[in-house]
Design an enzyme around this catalytic site. Structure first.
Site, short mmCIF file in Angstrom:
data_model
loop_
_atom_site.label_atom_id
_atom_site.label_comp_id
_atom_site.label_asym_id
_atom_site.label_seq_id
_atom_site.Cartn_x
_atom_site.Cartn_y
_atom_site.Cartn_z
N CYS A 257 -0.24 -2.65 5.83
CA CYS A 257 0.94 -3.19 6.51
C CYS A 257 1.54 -2.13 7.45
O CYS A 257 0.99 -1.85 8.50
CB CYS A 257 1.95 -3.71 5.49
SG CYS A 257 3.23 -4.76 6.23
N HIS B 289 -0.94 -7.32 2.29
CA HIS B 289 -0.70 -6.52 1.09
C HIS B 289 -1.74 -6.82 0.01
O HIS B 289 -1.44 -7.52 -0.97
CB HIS B 289 0.71 -6.77 0.56
CG HIS B 289 1.78 -6.09 1.35
ND1 HIS B 289 2.20 -4.80 1.08
CD2 HIS B 289 2.46 -6.49 2.44
CE1 HIS B 289 3.12 -4.46 1.96
NE2 HIS B 289 3.32 -5.46 2.79
N GLU C 266 -2.77 -5.02 -2.34
CA GLU C 266 -2.40 -4.46 -3.65
C GLU C 266 -1.59 -5.47 -4.48
O GLU C 266 -1.45 -5.28 -5.69
CB GLU C 266 -1.60 -3.16 -3.47
CG GLU C 266 -0.14 -3.30 -3.11
CD GLU C 266 0.16 -3.72 -1.68
OE1 GLU C 266 1.33 -3.91 -1.34
OE2 GLU C 266 -0.80 -3.85 -0.88
#
Length: 249
Positions: free
Chosen positions: A110, A219, A221
């Site tokens: 990001c 994102h 993660e």
């Protein structure tokens, strides 16, 4: 055999917890867990005492998400919606340029993708709704980007360019989560290898001439798809002579 040591850029925030009210170095644990789940060992890099010497101890580095990049870094005036952290910008731009010069495996997430572009002479769109007429790249205004609920993100497809390393890793198309209002305009020294098909917003950049350098605008993660983290950890292990990671073997 030791795990590849992966640095994670963190940020400093004034935080209240219990009877404490103090400045803390912080990063969502989802980043740490993503590195550990893919065979790496995570360490946080705070922005308070910037220096490139930390890279000498690392096998790879993740430039994490967060707030806006100051448009002064590419010679622009700030948009009214821009909110930046000059201390973090200075630290991460210094680290990014040094990591690229050292050809250390790099993953930008990001904001981290945006830092990649700006560090190499590129620029950003400061406020996507002004450019594309909608806010589907982030959740509804007022939503907490650190909240645990994945519905707090925007969702859209990404298409990947044939022949790129990113497509080899992720396939021709995938659906991603996102929470951003800045986006890459000029990718600097990088190649754009993926974008949102609805509005052509840049979603992936890479440098095929480096050992491993990849930036994604979403994102991962915060999802179950950790392929970009696994690829970073694997590249870090190979470059450092550690062989294949335990989880990848």
């Amino acid at each position: 055999m030791r795990r590849p040591l992966i640095g994670l850029t963190a940020y400093a925030e004034q935080v209240k917890y219990g009877s404490n009210d103090q400045l803390v170095g912080m990063l969502p644990m989802s980043y740490v867990k993503a590195v550990h789940a893919t065979g790496g060992r995570a360490v946080l890099i705070t922005p308070d005492d910037p220096g490139t010497d930390v890279l000498e101890s690392l096998d790879g580095i993740v430039f994490a998400g967060g707030g806006d990049v100051d448009p002064g870094n590419w010679g622009a005036e700030p948009h009214p919606a821009t909110s930046s952290d000059p201390v973090r910008d200075a630290s991460e731009l210094l680290l990014m340029r040094a990591a690229l010069d050292a050809d250390l495996p790099v993953l930008g997430v990001c904001r981290g993708l945006q830092v990649m572009a700006v560090a190499t002479g590129g620029s950003l769109h400061q406020h996507l709704p002004d450019l594309i007429g909608h806010e589907r790249h982030r959740a509804a205004p007022g939503t907490d980007p650190l909240a645990a609920d994945s519905s707090d993100f925007g969702r859209h497809d990404v298409v990947l360019k044939q022949g790129t390393a990113a497509r080899g890793l992720l396939g021709p198309r995938l659906t991603v989560n996102s929470f951003h209002h800045q986006a890459v305009d000029d990718p600097g020294s990088f190649t754009v290898s993926g974008w949102c098909p609805e509005d052509r917003v840049v979603e992936i950049i890479e440098d095929p001439d480096r050992y491993f350098t990849l930036g994604v605008q979403w994102h991962p993660e915060r999802t179950g798809d950790l392929r970009v983290f696994a690829a970073l950890v694997e590249a870090a292990a190979e470059r450092s002579g550690l062989g294949r990671t335990a989880l990848a073997a």
